[in-house]
Design a protein around this motif. Structure first.
Motif, short mmCIF file in Angstrom:
data_model
loop_
_atom_site.label_atom_id
_atom_site.label_comp_id
_atom_site.label_asym_id
_atom_site.label_seq_id
_atom_site.Cartn_x
_atom_site.Cartn_y
_atom_site.Cartn_z
N PHE A 88 0.87 -1.18 0.00
CA PHE A 88 0.00 0.00 0.00
C PHE A 88 0.90 1.22 0.00
CE2 PHE A 88 -2.90 -3.05 2.19
CZ PHE A 88 -3.94 -2.98 1.28
N ASP A 89 0.74 2.06 -1.01
CA ASP A 89 1.54 3.28 -1.12
C ASP A 89 3.03 2.98 -0.94
OD1 ASP A 89 -1.01 4.57 -1.08
OD2 ASP A 89 -0.94 4.45 1.12
N VAL A 102 3.10 -4.81 2.76
CA VAL A 102 2.28 -5.29 3.86
C VAL A 102 2.27 -6.82 3.88
CG1 VAL A 102 -0.11 -5.44 4.61
CG2 VAL A 102 0.86 -3.23 4.02
N PRO A 124 -0.49 -10.97 15.35
CA PRO A 124 -0.88 -9.68 15.93
C PRO A 124 -1.64 -8.82 14.92
CG PRO A 124 1.53 -9.92 15.85
CD PRO A 124 0.94 -11.17 15.31
N SER A 125 -2.36 -7.88 15.45
CA SER A 125 -3.11 -6.95 14.61
C SER A 125 -2.14 -6.13 13.77
CB SER A 125 -3.96 -6.09 15.53
OG SER A 125 -4.16 -4.85 14.98
N GLY A 126 -2.47 -5.96 12.49
CA GLY A 126 -1.59 -5.22 11.59
C GLY A 126 -0.56 -6.08 10.90
N SER A 127 -0.61 -7.39 11.13
CA SER A 127 0.41 -8.26 10.53
C SER A 127 0.08 -8.63 9.08
CB SER A 127 0.59 -9.52 11.38
OG SER A 127 -0.62 -10.19 11.56
N GLY A 128 -1.11 -8.27 8.61
CA GLY A 128 -1.43 -8.51 7.20
C GLY A 128 -2.39 -9.66 6.95
N LYS A 129 -3.03 -10.16 8.01
CA LYS A 129 -3.93 -11.30 7.86
C LYS A 129 -5.13 -10.95 6.96
CE LYS A 129 -4.68 -11.48 12.29
NZ LYS A 129 -4.02 -10.25 12.69
N SER A 130 -5.76 -9.84 7.27
CA SER A 130 -6.92 -9.44 6.45
C SER A 130 -6.49 -9.19 5.01
CB SER A 130 -7.56 -8.17 7.00
OG SER A 130 -8.08 -8.40 8.28
N THR A 131 -5.37 -8.52 4.86
CA THR A 131 -4.89 -8.22 3.51
C THR A 131 -4.67 -9.50 2.72
OG1 THR A 131 -3.85 -6.24 4.39
CG2 THR A 131 -3.16 -6.95 2.20
N GLU A 146 -8.34 -7.17 -3.12
CA GLU A 146 -7.13 -6.36 -3.32
C GLU A 146 -6.36 -6.96 -4.49
OE1 GLU A 146 -6.53 -3.69 -1.69
OE2 GLU A 146 -7.57 -3.88 0.24
N1 LIG Z 1 -6.34 -0.04 2.23
C1 LIG Z 1 -5.19 0.13 2.90
N2 LIG Z 1 -4.41 1.20 2.66
C2 LIG Z 1 -3.24 1.38 3.32
N3 LIG Z 1 -2.77 0.55 4.24
C3 LIG Z 1 -3.50 -0.54 4.55
C4 LIG Z 1 -4.75 -0.80 3.88
N4 LIG Z 1 -5.24 -1.95 4.39
C5 LIG Z 1 -4.36 -2.38 5.30
N5 LIG Z 1 -3.31 -1.55 5.41
C6 LIG Z 1 -2.16 -1.73 6.29
O1 LIG Z 1 -1.65 -3.00 6.08
C7 LIG Z 1 -1.21 -3.58 7.29
C8 LIG Z 1 -1.86 -4.92 7.50
O2 LIG Z 1 -3.23 -4.71 7.74
P1 LIG Z 1 -4.24 -5.90 7.91
O3 LIG Z 1 -4.11 -6.83 6.79
O4 LIG Z 1 -5.59 -5.30 8.12
O5 LIG Z 1 -3.72 -6.58 9.25
P2 LIG Z 1 -4.46 -7.60 10.21
O6 LIG Z 1 -5.70 -8.07 9.54
O7 LIG Z 1 -3.46 -8.70 10.42
O8 LIG Z 1 -4.74 -6.86 11.46
C9 LIG Z 1 -1.52 -2.57 8.39
O9 LIG Z 1 -0.34 -1.88 8.68
C10 LIG Z 1 -2.53 -1.67 7.76
O10 LIG Z 1 -2.43 -0.37 8.26
#
Ligand SMILES: Nc1ncnc2c1ncn2[C@@H]1O[C@H](COP(=O)(O)OP(=O)(O)O)[C@@H](O)[C@H]1O
Ligand SMILES: [Mg+2]
Lengths: 253, 216
Positions: free
Chosen positions: A13-14, A18, A37-44, A53
């Protein structure tokens, strides 16, 4: 053949990476949990798998079919038209915050896509939907609207909605994180019942006991990378600082 | 002039006003949606053109726009105007103006939709068009109804601007009779007409809002 293969996935992202070269594969009937942990990229990672995405590197395959890959110009290539439709039909996704359609009744939420997207016969779809609702313990809510349901009920409807399309693999992104603690049990119970049916699932969750019990395999992610992967006991009992630290936070809380 | 003759003429005017009202809605509501799409387009040229269009339509008096639409073809192209074009110009002018207002309402309504609704629909396999028609738009309608009601009520009153093209709707006729008969009565009738018409509009819109209140 693997049902899902994600090879060397990179997502930024930008300009910020991630997902850093992650590869995972899921076999038919397998249940894979992803913790971290939160922010580790699981959702992504799930959002890349479900094409919400666009990847910046690597390739995604469903049943060997290429669902996304990097073209010669370095830009991701995604199938179009009928091919895209077919690949999309392989997977379903259950969101953290349900994303039910508020203007549709419970039953309409479930039958609309099978009828309008898959063009299946109304009668048959409604019968299946009612059977699903019964399995979810929501038979009496058929004509209710999402705003009249509790979070746990909403999530069960969302699971039924995803199942109604008969996906080969179902992704869950923290399905109980938006719920009050007393409502998580009913949703976990439903997911467990799907496991008994050998439905292939990839589950991102913070419910550690649940993940340990239900999974065939567990992946521990941190900072966009896979740190550990293996059988539940191998991951949860690993003598590894980062996972001990991560799990410690849950045991204390 | 007897009261009944006066009333008869005024009634003719009322029908014309209502005709303007309904035709304007008929054209401007769909046109506004198209303009909203243009405003949100990825194409920067289209987007900018539409942006300027909306800004001009909202930033200049409707009466002036009506005059431009009516007299424009004559001054610009030497076309003959008058006759049935008077009515066409009124409907055209009103529709173009109201479409700009509706476009902004649609746009803000669409922008206010949670992204999760798009994503859920996408993962469920809905195509772009299906997704908009089945999932997004019905929810947008509910969200924008109060703003639309405001515009519709303004439109009822704005129909009187047709007098600037001397079109024989309610207000023009009332003015004519009042001037010819030195009688205040036509204005009273006109006021009652606009007020009652708006009451009816309010009732219809409220019913619509109630119908959509089965969810939130
Ligand atoms: N649409 C987006 N634009 C910019 N950064 C993003 C976006 N989605 C997620 N991120 C960043 O990507 C990283 C991983 O996010 P995420 O996949 O949501 O983590 P998790 O689900 O493990 O908590 C985080 O640092 C988050 O801020
Ligand atoms: Mg997440």
């Amino acid at each position: 053949m693997n049902l899902l293969e994600m090879n060397h996935i990179v997502k930024e992202f930008d300009g910020l990476e991630v997902i850093k070269d992650i590869s995972i594969s899921v076999k038919e009937g397998e249940i894979l949990s992803i913790i971290g942990p939160s922010g580790s990229g699981k959702s992504t990672l799930l959002r890349c798998a479900t094409m919400l995405e666009r990847i910046n590197g690597g390739e995604i395959r469903y049943l060997g079919e290429r669902a996304a890959y990097l073209g010669g110009d370095g830009k991701p290539v995604y199938p179009k038209g009928q091919e895209a439709k077919r690949i999309r039909s392989y997977f379903g996704l259950v969101f953290q915050n349900f994303n039910l359609f508020p203007h549709y009744s419970v039953i309409k939420n479930i039958v609309d896509a099978p009828i309008k997207v898959q063009k299946r016969a109304r009668q048959e779809v409604y019968e299946e939907a009612r059977a699903l609702l019964k399995k979810m313990g929501l038979s009496d809510k058929e004509n209710a609207y999402p705003c009249q349901l509790s979070g746990g009920q909403c999530q069960r409807v969302a699971i039924a909605r995803a199942l109604a399309l008969n996906p080969k693999i179902l992704f869950f992104d923290e399905p109980t994180s938006a719920l009050d603690p007393e409502l998580t049990g009913e949703v976990l119970r439903v997911i467990r019942s799907l496991a008994d049916l050998k439905i292939t699932m990839v589950i991102v969750t913070h419910e550690m006991a649940f993940a340990r019990e239900i999974s065939d395999r567990v992946i521990f992610m941190d900072k966009g990378k896979i740190v550990l992967e293996g059988k539940p006991e191998d991951v949860f009992d690993a003598d590894h600082t980062r996972i001990r630290e991560f799990l410690g936070r849950y045991q204390r809380g | 002039m007897s009261f009944s003759v006066m009333l008869e003429q005024l009634c003719g005017g009322m029908l014309k006003s209502m005709e303007i009202f309904f035709l304007t809605l008929l054209f401007s509501l769909p046109l506004g949606l198209l303009i909203a799409f243009g405003r949100m387009s990825k194409n920067i040229v289209l987007r900018t053109v539409i942006k300027v269009y909306i800004s001009v339509m909202r930033g200049t008096p409707l009466m002036l726009q009506l005059l431009v639409v009516y007299f424009g073809p004559y001054y610009l192209f030497g076309m003959s105007i008058g006759g049935s074009y008077r009515f066409t110009a009124i409907i055209l002018g009103f529709s173009l103006n109201y479409a700009a207002y509706f476009a902004e309402i649609y746009r803000s309504g669409i922008a206010s939709m949670p992204v999760g609704q798009y994503e859920a629909a996408q993962v469920l396999g809905y195509g772009k068009a299906q997704r908009f028609v089945r999932i997004i738009f019905p929810q947008v309608v509910k969200r924008i109804l109060p703003s639309v009601t405001n515009e519709v009520i303004t439109l009822v009153k704005d129909t009187s601007l047709s007098f600037s093209l001397a079109y024989a709707e309610m207000f023009t006729i009332a003015k004519q009779i009042a001037a010819a008969q030195t009688n205040f009565m036509p204005f009273v009738v006109a006021a009652v007409f606009y007020y009652v018409f708006n009451l009816a509009v309010a009732v219809v819109m409220e019913t619509l809002e109630k119908k959509l209140s089965y969810y939130h």
